[in-house]
Structures are given as structure tokens and as C-alpha cells.
Design an enzyme around this catalytic site. Structure first.
Site, PDB file in Angstrom:
ATOM      1  N   HIS A   1       0.865  -1.269  -0.013  1.00 32.06           N
ATOM      2  CA  HIS A   1      -0.033   0.030   0.039  1.00 32.06           C
ATOM      3  C   HIS A   1       0.864   1.428  -0.020  1.00 32.06           C
ATOM      4  CE1 HIS A   1      -3.363   2.508   0.597  1.00 32.06           C
ATOM      5  NE2 HIS A   1      -3.756   2.252   1.906  1.00 32.06           N
TER       6      HIS A   1
ATOM      7  N   ASP B   1       2.332   5.535  -6.883  1.00 36.58           N
ATOM      8  CA  ASP B   1       3.562   5.518  -5.822  1.00 36.58           C
ATOM      9  C   ASP B   1       4.558   5.307  -6.686  1.00 36.58           C
ATOM     10  OD1 ASP B   1       2.681   5.502  -3.311  1.00 36.58           O
ATOM     11  OD2 ASP B   1       1.901   3.313  -3.482  1.00 36.58           O
TER      12      ASP B   1
ATOM     13  N   HIS C   1      -2.746  -2.485  -9.450  1.00 36.83           N
ATOM     14  CA  HIS C   1      -3.792  -1.791  -8.654  1.00 36.83           C
ATOM     15  C   HIS C   1      -4.991  -2.633  -8.588  1.00 36.83           C
ATOM     16  CE1 HIS C   1      -6.378   1.163  -6.626  1.00 36.83           C
ATOM     17  NE2 HIS C   1      -5.188   1.884  -6.115  1.00 36.83           N
TER      18      HIS C   1
HETATM   19  N1  ACO Z   1       4.630  -6.751 -10.123  1.00 35.99           N
HETATM   20  C1  ACO Z   1       4.505  -7.707 -10.748  1.00 35.99           C
HETATM   21  N2  ACO Z   1       3.284  -8.396 -11.222  1.00 35.99           N
HETATM   22  C2  ACO Z   1       2.115  -7.788 -10.331  1.00 35.99           C
HETATM   23  C3  ACO Z   1       2.062  -6.610  -9.872  1.00 35.99           C
HETATM   24  C4  ACO Z   1       3.388  -5.934  -9.675  1.00 35.99           C
HETATM   25  N3  ACO Z   1       3.733  -4.960  -9.151  1.00 35.99           N
HETATM   26  N4  ACO Z   1       1.012  -6.359  -9.541  1.00 35.99           N
HETATM   27  C5  ACO Z   1       0.069  -7.282  -9.984  1.00 35.99           C
HETATM   28  N5  ACO Z   1       0.879  -8.140 -10.564  1.00 35.99           N
HETATM   29  C6  ACO Z   1       0.379  -9.509 -11.270  1.00 35.99           C
HETATM   30  C7  ACO Z   1       0.401 -10.664 -10.151  1.00 35.99           C
HETATM   31  O1  ACO Z   1       1.530 -11.242 -10.226  1.00 35.99           O
HETATM   32  C8  ACO Z   1      -0.824 -11.426 -10.692  1.00 35.99           C
HETATM   33  O2  ACO Z   1      -0.462 -11.999 -11.684  1.00 35.99           O
HETATM   34  P1  ACO Z   1      -1.097 -13.556 -11.844  1.00 35.99           P
HETATM   35  O3  ACO Z   1      -2.646 -13.412 -11.910  1.00 35.99           O
HETATM   36  O4  ACO Z   1      -0.556 -14.113 -12.993  1.00 35.99           O
HETATM   37  O5  ACO Z   1      -0.526 -14.131 -10.481  1.00 35.99           O
HETATM   38  C9  ACO Z   1      -1.849 -10.270 -11.268  1.00 35.99           C
HETATM   39  O6  ACO Z   1      -1.019  -9.023 -11.474  1.00 35.99           O
HETATM   40  C10 ACO Z   1      -2.930  -9.783 -10.182  1.00 35.99           C
HETATM   41  O7  ACO Z   1      -2.089  -9.322  -9.080  1.00 35.99           O
HETATM   42  P2  ACO Z   1      -2.721  -9.581  -7.446  1.00 35.99           P
HETATM   43  O8  ACO Z   1      -1.467  -9.347  -6.316  1.00 35.99           O
HETATM   44  O9  ACO Z   1      -3.650 -10.446  -7.059  1.00 35.99           O
HETATM   45  O10 ACO Z   1      -3.432  -7.978  -7.538  1.00 35.99           O
HETATM   46  P3  ACO Z   1      -3.943  -7.492  -6.206  1.00 35.99           P
HETATM   47  O11 ACO Z   1      -5.231  -6.489  -6.651  1.00 35.99           O
HETATM   48  O12 ACO Z   1      -4.107  -8.570  -5.031  1.00 35.99           O
HETATM   49  O13 ACO Z   1      -2.913  -6.461  -5.628  1.00 35.99           O
HETATM   50  C11 ACO Z   1      -1.423  -4.629  -5.545  1.00 35.99           C
HETATM   51  C12 ACO Z   1      -2.790  -5.135  -5.960  1.00 35.99           C
HETATM   52  C13 ACO Z   1      -1.319  -5.082  -3.974  1.00 35.99           C
HETATM   53  C14 ACO Z   1      -1.416  -3.281  -5.586  1.00 35.99           C
HETATM   54  C15 ACO Z   1      -0.401  -5.216  -6.520  1.00 35.99           C
HETATM   55  O14 ACO Z   1      -0.542  -4.701  -7.852  1.00 35.99           O
HETATM   56  C16 ACO Z   1       0.835  -5.051  -6.016  1.00 35.99           C
HETATM   57  O15 ACO Z   1       1.581  -5.651  -5.317  1.00 35.99           O
HETATM   58  N6  ACO Z   1       1.643  -3.776  -6.482  1.00 35.99           N
HETATM   59  C17 ACO Z   1       2.960  -3.539  -6.261  1.00 35.99           C
HETATM   60  C18 ACO Z   1       2.912  -2.712  -4.780  1.00 35.99           C
HETATM   61  C19 ACO Z   1       2.504  -1.454  -4.964  1.00 35.99           C
HETATM   62  O16 ACO Z   1       2.972  -0.475  -5.897  1.00 35.99           O
HETATM   63  N7  ACO Z   1       1.539  -0.816  -4.209  1.00 35.99           N
HETATM   64  C20 ACO Z   1       0.888   0.245  -4.210  1.00 35.99           C
HETATM   65  C21 ACO Z   1      -0.494   0.334  -4.733  1.00 35.99           C
HETATM   66  S1  ACO Z   1      -1.121   1.930  -4.553  1.00 35.99           S
HETATM   67  C22 ACO Z   1      -1.469   2.221  -3.423  1.00 35.99           C
HETATM   68  O17 ACO Z   1      -1.906   1.500  -2.161  1.00 35.99           O
HETATM   69  C23 ACO Z   1      -1.394   3.574  -2.708  1.00 35.99           C
END
Ligand code: ACO
Length: 376
Positions: free
Chosen positions: A222, A313, A262
Site C-alpha cells: 500500500h 506510488d 492496482h
Molecule cells: N509486479 C508484478 N506483478 C504484478 C504486480 C506487480 N507490481 N501487481 C500485480 N501483478 C500481477 C500478479 O502477479 C498477478 O498475476 P497472476 O494473476 O499471473 O498471478 C496479477 O497481476 C494480479 O495481482 P494481485 O496481486 O492478485 O492483485 P491485487 O489486486 O491483489 O494487488 C497490488 C494489488 C497489491 C497493488 C499489487 O498490484 C502490487 O503488489 N503492486 C505492487 C505494490 C504497490 O505498488 N502498491 C501500491 C498500490 S497503490 C496504493 O496502495 C497507494
């Protein structure tokens, strides 16, 4: 038993009048106003008023509101809080200190346990005014520098940068920081806001709700992601190394790159373009755009390989770094802005409360026989 959705994805838990996100069109509205318009025409103080009172203020209302948020009475920290900060280990991270400081501030707040709407508004104004002082004071204390007193003649953005660095910020830095505060002010039922609302749902007080939210914001999935992005940029070091570094990183199984992806947006986060422009302008003013160049390369490679988009971010930290803000202060800055949205949500929750209490789908054993301790 009802349907289970891991991570509550797409589950609607409540109605809300505060924030609307269209994750397919990449639109973000606060109380119906497009965030792009607010960035172009408003200020963080006015956005706070919009979030807390539900409409844009008149000129007279805005003047009174700005004065209240800037007053020394509201911005200054009780001296015992400064004494407490001085006693913390210097290695304490700014997010730990912010969490502790907000919790401690409740003990000094005259309205601490008062849940009336008027008291919650007073506490909201105080906390929004105090949090920048707290963040800046810790920065000064941990570096062995004198704490800079708040200046009631300065906007929240200008005052914070002055208290943090001890220097007068450039007009571009103030404008940029104010825009960053607007962009981070609210975002519907994100994890930290939801944490605040869950706490509010038990009829806990505002400070408890904000402490819950700060804890949730801290994690790297987050608000903690902005810090992680900049650590990655520092690790890469030079723009010419970025392409190979990110390709190598993404080749690792399960690699998760910070600043991308996201839960709600299926396109680029509408906040990212403003933060990208700001980071570039600040870099140009300072004569060093290398962080932005590195991030742009990461963005290109991630886009090609993963089809995921930048979130809020990705670009925020590059601008903050150019302003001389230490990396571990990026998430506290996020909290300094988001407190405006958290408080609006707490007031909305308290205005029409129902305890938030979901269920778990139990997957453990059900018929275990209890064995006395000497038979296990
Ligand atoms: N890097 C690589 N792969 C990713 C990323 C990432 N940053 N984000 C999503 N994916 C991929 C996952 O591996 C997954 O692939 P799969 O279906 O082949 O397994 C798919 O996209 C869906 O990802 P989830 O983790 O299930 O998505 P979720 O909605 O649960 O998570 C999150 C959202 C936590 C923001 C995620 O995108 C992430 O970890 N991003 C990196 C951290 C980040 O930048 N957070 C800030 C978000 S904005 C905020 O909160 C202010």
C-alpha cells in the site's frame, strides 16, 4: 454461507458520498469533482474542506478554514510530545514515530473520546494541522537539528517543507508538494481507509481510527510502495543500467515490482501523470532528471512484459527526493495528506454506523479430541 472473495475484491461493503473511482476509464472524483480539475485549480486546504464538509467552500468559508488549519494553536505539538520524540531511539523509522505520535496526541486532545460530529471536525482539523509538525519534528530531532516552529502565515505545503528542511522552499517545490497532497487525499475504500472505517465501526474515537489507518498504510503493498520504488531507483543508480536491471528482476519467478498494479485500476492510475510531470519539472529545475529517466525505463519494460500500469506510488518519490526529502519520509507524507480522507470516512461511518464484521470460510479441523498436556 455467502460467497468468499479473497482480499474482498470487488465486494461492496457500504455506500459512500466521498470518493468515486472508475478503474476502467481511469477517473477519480472527490465529492463529484474530477481530481484533474482539483489539481489544476484548487489547493490541498480547499480539498480538505470539500472532503470534510461535502461541498466547495465560499471565499469566506475557505478563509476561515485555511486560518484554522494554519493556526499555531492547531499546528503546534504539546511540549511533552517533543520530549517524547527526543526519547525515542534515533533509528526509529518515521512511520513508526508517526504512528506512535498520533496515538500519543490523543492523550493531549481535549475532545479525545468525544464522538459528536462537531468534536470529530475539531479533531480532524487539529490532526491534519499537527501531523506535518510531527513528521518534520522527528526529521529534525533524529538528525540532531533544532525543531522548526510552524509558521501560521504559510500554507500547509510551504510550512511543512520549511519545518522539514529549515530552508525556504522554491515556489515550484511548494506548488508541486501541494498538488501531491491533493492527489493523495482520498481513494475510496483502499486498505488504510477501510482499516480506519473498521475501527470507526466499533465506535472507537478518531485518533484510534487514524492509528489503524497509519498501520495499514505502512505496508509495501500500500503506501509503503513509494519508498520501495525509490530504493529500487537508488539500487539501479544510472539510467543506462535500468533496462537490464528491470529485465533481470522481472525474470525472477513471482517478481513483484513496486509502483505498478492496482486492485481497482485497469488502466494507468490518473494520479500518476501529474506526479510524473512534477517529478520531471523538479528534476529539470535541479539539473538532474536521472531518477525520472530510470523510472521511465522501468515503466516501459514493465508495460511491455507485464501489461500492468503505474500506480500513484511510481513517480511521487522522484519529486520528493529532488526536494531533499529522505526516502523513509515518503510514506509519512502520504499519511499527512490521506488523513484528510481517513477523517472524512470516519465521520461518514459514524454518521450512519453499523459494525463491520465479515465472516471467514473455516478450513481447519472440526473434531479434535483434547489431550492432557503430558499425552501430547
Ligand atoms: N509486479 C508484478 N506483478 C504484478 C504486480 C506487480 N507490481 N501487481 C500485480 N501483478 C500481477 C500478479 O502477479 C498477478 O498475476 P497472476 O494473476 O499471473 O498471478 C496479477 O497481476 C494480479 O495481482 P494481485 O496481486 O492478485 O492483485 P491485487 O489486486 O491483489 O494487488 C497490488 C494489488 C497489491 C497493488 C499489487 O498490484 C502490487 O503488489 N503492486 C505492487 C505494490 C504497490 O505498488 N502498491 C501500491 C498500490 S497503490 C496504493 O496502495 C497507494
Amino acid at each position: 454461507m455467502s460467497v468468499m472473495k479473497a482480499g474482498l475484491e470487488d465486494i461492496v461493503v457500504s455506500t459512500s458520498d466521498i470518493c468515486f473511482i472508475d478503474g476502467h476509464e481511469g477517473r477519480l472524483l472527490y465529492r463529484g469533482y474530477d481530481v484533474n480539475d482539483l489539481v489544476a485549480r484548487s489547493t490541498f486546504e480547499e480539498v480538505c474542506s470539500l472532503l470534510w464538509y461535502g461541498r466547495l467552500p465560499t471565499r469566506k468559508e475557505l478563509e476561515a478554514h485555511v486560518k484554522a488549519l494554519a493556526s499555531t494553536a492547531n499546528r503546534k505539538l504539546p511540549p511533552k510530545i517533543i520530549t517524547m520524540l527526543r526519547q525515542l531511539p534515533k533509528k526509529a523509522t518515521p512511520m513508526e514515530v508517526l504512528r506512535t505520535g498520533v496515538s500519543a496526541l490523543s492523550a493531549f486532545d481535549p475532545d479525545a473520546g468525544n464522538l459528536s460530529h462537531e468534536a470529530e471536525l475539531r479533531k480532524t482539523i487539529r490532526l491534519t494541522a499537527q501531523m506535518p509538525t510531527l513528521v518534520a519534528a522527528w526529521e529534525r530531532i533524529r538528525r540532531g537539528k533544532p525543531v522548526v516552529a510552524p509558521n501560521p502565515r504559510l500554507s500547509l505545503a510551504a510550512n511543512f517543507l520549511t519545518m522539514l528542511t529549515g530552508k525556504k522552499p522554491t515556489p515550484l517545490a511548494v506548488k508541486t508538494f501541494d498538488v501531491a497532497l491533493i492527489l493523495h487525499a482520498d481513494h475510496e475504500f483502499n486498505a488504510s481507509t477501510f482499516a480506519a472505517r473498521v475501527t470507526a465501526g466499533t465506535l472507537a474515537d478518531l485518533h484510534s481510527c487514524i492509528v489503524s489507518a497509519i498501520g495499514a498504510l505502512k505496508g509495501p503493498l500500500h503506501g509503503g510502495a513509494n519508498e520501495q520504488v525509490m530504493l529500487m531507483v537508488e539500487k539501479i543508480g544510472k539510467p543506462e543500467r535500468a533496462d537490464a536491471w528491470v529485465k533481470n528482476f522481472l525474470a525472477q519467478p513471482g517478481a513483484r515490482i513496486m509502483g505498478f498494479g492496482h486492485r481497482v485500476y485497469r488502466v494507468e492510475d490518473p494520479r500518476a501523470k501529474h506526479l510524473r510531470r512534477m517529478a520531471l519539472e523538479l528534476g529539470q529545475e535541479a539539473g538532474d532528471t536521472s531518477s525520472v529517466q530510470i523510472i521511465e525505463t522501468i515503466n516501459r519494460v514493465v508495460g511491455e512484459q507485464k501489461k500492468i500500469f503505474p500506480n500513484v506510488d511510481l513517480f511521487s518519490g522522484a519529486g520528493y527526493k529532488t526536494m531533499g526529502i529522505p526516502i523513509d519520509q515518503f510514506t509519512p507524507i502520504f499519511a499527512m495528506s490521506r488523513v484528510s480522507g481517513w477523517a472524512a470516512h470516519v465521520m461518514e461511518q459514524h454518521g450512519n454506523n453499523r459494525l463491520i464484521r465479515p465472516r471467514a470460510e473455516y478450513t481447519g479441523p472440526t473434531r479434535e479430541q483434547y489431550k492432557p498436556i503430558d499425552q501430547r
